[in-house]
Design an enzyme around this catalytic site. Structure first.
Site, PDB file in Angstrom:
ATOM      1  N   ARG A   1       0.802  -1.219   0.000  1.00 18.66           N
ATOM      2  CA  ARG A   1       0.000   0.000   0.000  1.00 18.66           C
ATOM      3  C   ARG A   1       0.840   1.276   0.000  1.00 18.66           C
ATOM      4  O   ARG A   1       0.593   2.185  -0.799  1.00 18.66           O
ATOM      5  CB  ARG A   1      -0.948  -0.011   1.217  1.00 18.66           C
ATOM      6  CG  ARG A   1      -2.231  -0.796   1.005  1.00 18.66           C
ATOM      7  CD  ARG A   1      -2.717  -1.447   2.288  1.00 18.66           C
ATOM      8  NE  ARG A   1      -1.768  -2.458   2.726  1.00 18.66           N
ATOM      9  CZ  ARG A   1      -1.768  -3.711   2.244  1.00 18.66           C
ATOM     10  NH1 ARG A   1      -2.669  -4.078   1.367  1.00 18.66           N
ATOM     11  NH2 ARG A   1      -0.872  -4.601   2.667  1.00 18.66           N
ATOM     12  N   THR A   2       1.826   1.369   0.878  1.00 16.73           N
ATOM     13  CA  THR A   2       2.602   2.603   0.957  1.00 16.73           C
ATOM     14  C   THR A   2       3.391   2.837  -0.324  1.00 16.73           C
ATOM     15  O   THR A   2       3.368   3.933  -0.887  1.00 16.73           O
ATOM     16  CB  THR A   2       3.557   2.571   2.167  1.00 16.73           C
ATOM     17  OG1 THR A   2       2.800   2.305   3.354  1.00 16.73           O
ATOM     18  CG2 THR A   2       4.275   3.902   2.322  1.00 16.73           C
TER      19      THR A   2
ATOM     20  N   LYS B   1      26.115  -4.676  -2.072  1.00 18.44           N
ATOM     21  CA  LYS B   1      27.578  -4.590  -2.109  1.00 18.44           C
ATOM     22  C   LYS B   1      28.144  -3.907  -0.866  1.00 18.44           C
ATOM     23  O   LYS B   1      29.335  -3.616  -0.802  1.00 18.44           O
ATOM     24  CB  LYS B   1      28.010  -3.820  -3.356  1.00 18.44           C
ATOM     25  CG  LYS B   1      27.549  -4.448  -4.671  1.00 18.44           C
ATOM     26  CD  LYS B   1      27.946  -3.587  -5.864  1.00 18.44           C
ATOM     27  CE  LYS B   1      27.460  -4.175  -7.172  1.00 18.44           C
ATOM     28  NZ  LYS B   1      27.815  -3.333  -8.346  1.00 18.44           N
TER      29      LYS B   1
ATOM     30  N   ARG C   1      11.581   3.565   3.370  1.00 22.21           N
ATOM     31  CA  ARG C   1      11.205   2.655   4.453  1.00 22.21           C
ATOM     32  C   ARG C   1      12.419   1.811   4.791  1.00 22.21           C
ATOM     33  O   ARG C   1      13.072   1.274   3.896  1.00 22.21           O
ATOM     34  CB  ARG C   1      10.039   1.747   4.060  1.00 22.21           C
ATOM     35  CG  ARG C   1       9.778   0.637   5.099  1.00 22.21           C
ATOM     36  CD  ARG C   1       8.544  -0.159   4.817  1.00 22.21           C
ATOM     37  NE  ARG C   1       7.349   0.665   5.018  1.00 22.21           N
ATOM     38  CZ  ARG C   1       6.105   0.194   4.839  1.00 22.21           C
ATOM     39  NH1 ARG C   1       5.906  -1.050   4.447  1.00 22.21           N
ATOM     40  NH2 ARG C   1       5.080   1.001   5.045  1.00 22.21           N
TER      41      ARG C   1
ATOM     42  N   HIS D   1       5.162   5.703  11.499  1.00 23.37           N
ATOM     43  CA  HIS D   1       4.706   5.671  10.107  1.00 23.37           C
ATOM     44  C   HIS D   1       3.832   6.915   9.912  1.00 23.37           C
ATOM     45  O   HIS D   1       2.610   6.830   9.852  1.00 23.37           O
ATOM     46  CB  HIS D   1       3.905   4.393   9.853  1.00 23.37           C
ATOM     47  CG  HIS D   1       3.697   4.073   8.406  1.00 23.37           C
ATOM     48  ND1 HIS D   1       3.895   4.993   7.395  1.00 23.37           N
ATOM     49  CD2 HIS D   1       3.289   2.926   7.791  1.00 23.37           C
ATOM     50  CE1 HIS D   1       3.624   4.429   6.237  1.00 23.37           C
ATOM     51  NE2 HIS D   1       3.267   3.166   6.451  1.00 23.37           N
TER      52      HIS D   1
END
Length: 279
Positions: A29-30, A57, A78, A106
């Site tokens: 969703r986000t 890496k 995120r 959030h």
């Protein structure tokens, strides 16, 4: 924003602008709503997958952020590290939008949750809002509780003891006289007094011991037998994804707002992007 999308589909507010998104944790969703929001505003997105980036890496978060700042006009991030948002903001040359930092916050979800409550019930003031589920790790709960500090509301907390709201956030509720009830069971009385029932998933990925997860994963379940005690116009919210904490039979109840909640999120994130990125 809603009227603009309904009438025109795509606006030109952010035409010529580029948004970079990078999600170190899974998201549907986000990530999709920010992508859609940017495109609905006439802009473009560059989606970076950590599994195919130089993170593999050994590149540090700050170097990755510096890199993305060279290509985009803002970054949605995120990351599982609780300090990731602060780190990104420190090293970025462009605005950082926090899409979730570990189990702490959030913020954009809190905006859309508040908007959902206003749209569904007409106001936030005077409501009784009940949070259930994993309140310890639930960053959506943490952010919404912070936002609700600006409103005259009563809050009920329902969670197993091991998943209780962090002490610092609970203290804020006590100091503001907003905390009404605490329980490890979703009783008929708690449901009956609720204007908003905000359910959350028990987050398996946050548990170090799988046995602890098994003990609490189905401790709180909302189904039709629970809703028979609820107000006719109460709303059931959930940031999603869900497991079994909200039964699928609830989807057909008019009080189930969690799919409408997603649509509201598109408009809220459009507004946020316009505020941050418009010329």
């Amino acid at each position: 924003m809603r009227l603009g999308v309904q009438r025109q589909g795509v606006l030109d507010i952010l035409k010529g602008r580029v948004l970079c998104t990078m999600f170190y944790e899974p998201s549907t969703r986000t990530s999709a709503s920010f992508d859609a929001a940017m495109q609905r505003l006439g802009g473009r997105t560059v989606v970076i997958s950590p599994s195919h980036s130089s993170t593999q890496k050994g590149e540090s978060l700050q170097d990755t952020i510096r890199t993305l700042g060279c290509y985009g006009d803002a970054i949605v991030l995120r990351h599982p590290d609780e300090s990731s948002a602060a780190t990104a903001a420190k090293f970025s040359s462009v605005p950082i939008i926090n899409g979730g930092n570990g189990s702490v916050e959030h913020p954009t979800q809190a905006f859309l949750d508040l908007f959902t409550i206003r749209e569904e019930l007409g106001t936030v003031t005077g409501l009784t809002i009940t949070f259930t589920g994993d309140l310890r790790h639930g960053r959506t709960v943490h952010s919404l509780v912070q936002l609700l500090q600006h409103y005259n509301v009563h809050i009920q907390l329902v969670a197993p003891a091991s998943l209780a709201l962090p002490a610092a956030i609970r203290r804020q509720l006590v100091d503001s006289n907003q905390l009404l009830t605490e329980s490890n069971r979703l009783t008929d009385d708690i449901v009956a007094h609720s204007d908003v029932l905000y359910c959350t998933r028990v987050q398996k990925e946050r548990f170090q011991d799988p046995r602890e997860y098994e003990l609490v994963k189905d401790a709180l379940v909302v189904d039709n037998s629970v809703l028979k005690h609820a107000k006719p116009h109460m709303v059931v919210m959930h940031p999603l994804p869900r497991n079994r904490e909200v039964s699928e039979e609830v989807d057909f109840d008019q009080r189930a707002a969690y799919f409408r909640q997603m649509r509201y999120g598109l408009y809220c994130r459009m507004a946020l992007l316009a505020l941050v990125m418009a010329p």
